[in-house]
Design an enzyme around this catalytic site. Structure first.
Site, PDB file in Angstrom:
ATOM      1  N   SER A   1     -72.052  -5.393  -6.384  1.00  0.00           N
ATOM      2  CA  SER A   1     -72.663  -6.674  -6.692  1.00  0.00           C
ATOM      3  C   SER A   1     -74.072  -6.776  -6.112  1.00  0.00           C
ATOM      4  CB  SER A   1     -71.737  -7.793  -6.189  1.00  0.00           C
ATOM      5  OG  SER A   1     -72.018  -9.013  -6.791  1.00  0.00           O
TER       6      SER A   1
ATOM      7  N   HIS B   1     -65.345  -6.901 -12.259  1.00  0.00           N
ATOM      8  CA  HIS B   1     -66.407  -6.779 -11.260  1.00  0.00           C
ATOM      9  C   HIS B   1     -65.981  -5.921 -10.067  1.00  0.00           C
ATOM     10  CE1 HIS B   1     -70.197  -8.062  -9.523  1.00  0.00           C
ATOM     11  NE2 HIS B   1     -69.601  -8.521  -8.441  1.00  0.00           N
TER      12      HIS B   1
ATOM     13  N   ASP C   1     -66.424  -6.718 -16.728  1.00  0.00           N
ATOM     14  CA  ASP C   1     -67.243  -7.549 -15.840  1.00  0.00           C
ATOM     15  C   ASP C   1     -68.217  -8.339 -16.706  1.00  0.00           C
ATOM     16  OD1 ASP C   1     -68.483  -8.677 -13.664  1.00  0.00           O
ATOM     17  OD2 ASP C   1     -69.613  -6.875 -13.130  1.00  0.00           O
TER      18      ASP C   1
END
Length: 461
Positions: free
Chosen positions: A164, A438, A379
Site C-alpha cells: 500500500s 489489497h 484490489d
C-alpha cells in the site's frame, strides 16, 4: 510447521536480555530467535522494530540467507501489528502458528514507520514527518543503528517489501539506503525492493476506479461520469502542485464511489464494505481517516465490531497489542497505546499523500536494483489497471523489452489451477496475483510465499 511451535512455547516465557547503545534500547529472547526495541532516530523521536530470526535458516554460500524489512501502508498503519500478526509473521492474532509465514524463507524485520505509528512515538508533535523523504531518512538511521554493529545481519541481503502506501516509503528508503551504503555510512547489501499493491501514483489509481467498476457493473454511466470528473480535478490539482487539495478531492472521490456502487469494498471489489467476507485489515490501511472518508466508513467499523469474534481474533488486535504483546515486550512506555492506524501520521503527511513516486522507481531500476511489483487481481484502491498505467510511464531503458515479454503462468500446490502470472526483464519483475485483493499474503498465502522465495532467492526448500 513444527519448527514454528517454539514461538508459541516461548512466547510468554521469554527471558529478555538488555542490549544498549547510545541511541538503541533493545531486548532479545533467551534463544536469540527474537529481538526488538527502540532506535532514537532523532532527538525525542523513537522508532520501534521487531526482528525474527528464522528457525528454517539454511547456510548456503551461493545463496545467502535473506532478511525482509516489511513496510506497512496507511500512512500510519502498523507493520509490527498488521503485517506481523495479520499477514506474514510467525503467529496469527490468536497466537497460533501461521503455516504460510514468510519466516520459512527469510528472517523478518517489522518496523512501526513513520514515528508516531503503532508502538513508535514522538515526544513532540513537531517531530512527525511531513514527507516520504523524511520518513526514509529516519528508516535509514534505524538501519544504520541495527546493521552496522551486527555482522550477522550484514551477511544477509536486505529486501524491502512494502504494501500500500508503504511502497512510497520503500522506494524513497531504497534510494536513501543506497546513498548511505555508497557513503560508507551503512553496512548492508540491498537485495531488492518489492512493491505490493503500492500507492506509487495516485493519479493513475483514481483514473482506474471509474472505468474498472463500470466494466464490472458496479457503476453505471452516471457514476462513471461523476468519478471521472473528480479524477480530472485531481489531475489538475497535482499539476498545479496543490497536493493537500488533491488529498481532499481523493477523499471526496472515495465517497462518490461508495455512494454510486452501494458501498463497494476498496480492498476487494467483489465485496461490499463491511460484509461478512470483508477483511478487517481494510479499516487500518491506506488513508480512510480524512473527515469525509471517516463518515462513510463509520457504518463499516460499527458493523465489524458488532459481530461475535473469538478471543484473539482479527477484531481483537487492539486488545492483543495493548495487552499480552505489550506485556511481553516490556519496553513499551505506559503512555504509548498501540493503534492500527495513526490519524496524526496521516494528517502530517497530507501534503505528500498524493505525490507520485514513479521517478524513484526509475532511479532504482537505473541503479540496477531488483524491483518487483505485485498486485492483487481484485484490489480496487491500488488496482492493477492503475499499476500497469504508471508502470508504462517509466523512463527505464528496458521498459520496451519488458512490455514485449510474454507472461508465465503460476501455480501453487498439486493442482494446475492458474493462480497468477509473472513477467520479468533484467531487474524488473511483475506478478499478477489472481483472486487476491489489497492484502495479497492474506488472500493468496501459498502463491505469496512462493513469490517471496523467488524474489529473495531464498535457499530454503
Amino acid at each position: 510447521m513444527k519448527n514454528l511451535s517454539h514461538f508459541i512455547t516461548i512466547f510468554l516465557f521469554l527471558v529478555p536480555f538488555f542490549l544498549g547503545t547510545e541511541n538503541v534500547t533493545a531486548l532479545k529472547s533467551h534463544d536469540g530467535s527474537e529481538e526488538w526495541g527502540y532506535v532514537q532516530v532523532r532527538p525525542k523521536a523513537h522508532m520501534f522494530w521487531w526482528l525474527y530470526r528464522s528457525p528454517y535458516r539454511v547456510e548456503d554460500s551461493s545463496k545467502p540467507w535473506p532478511i525482509i524489512l516489511w513496510l506497512q501502508g496507511g500512512p500510519g498503519a502498523s507493520g509490527v501489528g498488521i503485517g506481523n500478526f495479520e499477514e506474514v509473521g510467525p503467529l496469527d492474532t490468536s497466537l497460533q502458528p501461521r503455516n504460510s509465514t514468510w519466516l520459512t524463507k527469510a528472517d523478518l524485520l517489522f518496523v512501526d514507520n513513520p514515528v508516531g505509528t503503532g508502538y513508535s512515538f514522538v515526544e513532540d508533535d513537531k517531530l512527525f514527518v511531513k514527507t516520504d523523504e523524511e520518513a526514509a531518512t529516519d528508516l535509514t538511521t534505524l538501519l544504520i543503528a541495527l546493521f552496522n554493529k551486527d555482522e550477522k545481519l550484514q551477511k544477509s541481503p536486505l529486501y524491502i517489501v512494502a504494501e500500500s502506501y508503504g511502497g512510497k516509503f520503500a522506494v524513497t528508503l531504497g534510494l536513501s539506503a543506497l546513498k548511505a551504503i555508497e557513503d560508507k555510512k551503512l553496512k548492508l547489501t540491498l537485495g531488492g525492493v518489492a512493491l505490493g499493491d503500492s500507492w506509487i501514483s495516485a493519479e493513475d489509481y483514481v483514473f482506474s476506479w471509474g472505468p474498472l467498476l463500470k466494466d464490472l457493473s458496479r457503476l453505471d454511466d452516471n457514476g462513471l461520469e461523476q468519478s471521472n470528473s473528480i479524477a480530472q480535478r485531481i489531475k489538475q490539482q497535482l499539476e498545479d502542485g496543490k497536493f493537500a487539495d488533491a488529498t481532499s478531492s481523493w477523499s471526496e472521490l472515495e465517497s462518490v464511489i461508495l455512494a454510486n456502487s452501494n458501498n463497494v469494498d476498496f480492498y476487494n471489489l467483489l465485496l461490499d464494505e463491511g460484509s461478512d467476507s470483508s477483511s478487517t485489515l481494510s479499516a487500518m490501511e491506506l488513508g480512510l481517516f480524512k473527515e469525509i472518508s471517516m463518515k462513510s466508513y463509520s457504518k463499516y467499523l460499527t458493523t465489524m465490531r458488532s459481530r461475535s469474534f473469538s478471543p484473539g481474533g482479527d477484531d481483537d488486535i487492539d486488545t492483543l497489542l495493548n495487552g499480552v504483546i505489550k506485556k511481553k515486550l516490556k519496553i513499551i512506555p505506559e503512555n504509548v497505546t498501540w493503534g492500527g492506524q495513526s490519524n496524526k501520521v496521516f494528517s502530517y503527511l497530507e501534503g505528500d499523500f498524493m505525490k507520485p513516486r514513479i521517478d524513484e522507481v526509475d532511479q532504482l531500476l537505473a541503479k540496477g536494483v531488483n524491483v518487483t511489483v505485485y498486485n492483487g487481481q481484485v484490489d480496487l484502491i491500488c488496482a492493477t489497471k492503475g499499476t500497469e498505467a504508471w508502470l508504462k510511464k517509466l523512463k527505464w531503458e528496458g521498459l520496451k523489452n519488458f512490455l514485449g515479454k510474454d507472461r508465465t503462468a503460476l501455480y501453487c500446490g498439486s493442482t494446475k489451477t492458474t493462480k497468477g502470472f509473472v513477467k520479468s526483464y533484467k531487474n524488473l519483475h511483475f506478478y499478477w496475483i489472481l483472486g487476491a485483493g489489497h492484502f495479497v499474503p492474506t488472500d493468496q498465502p501459498c502463491l505469496a510465499l512462493k513469490m517471496i522465495a523467488s524474489i529473495t532467492q531464498s535457499p530454503a526448500t
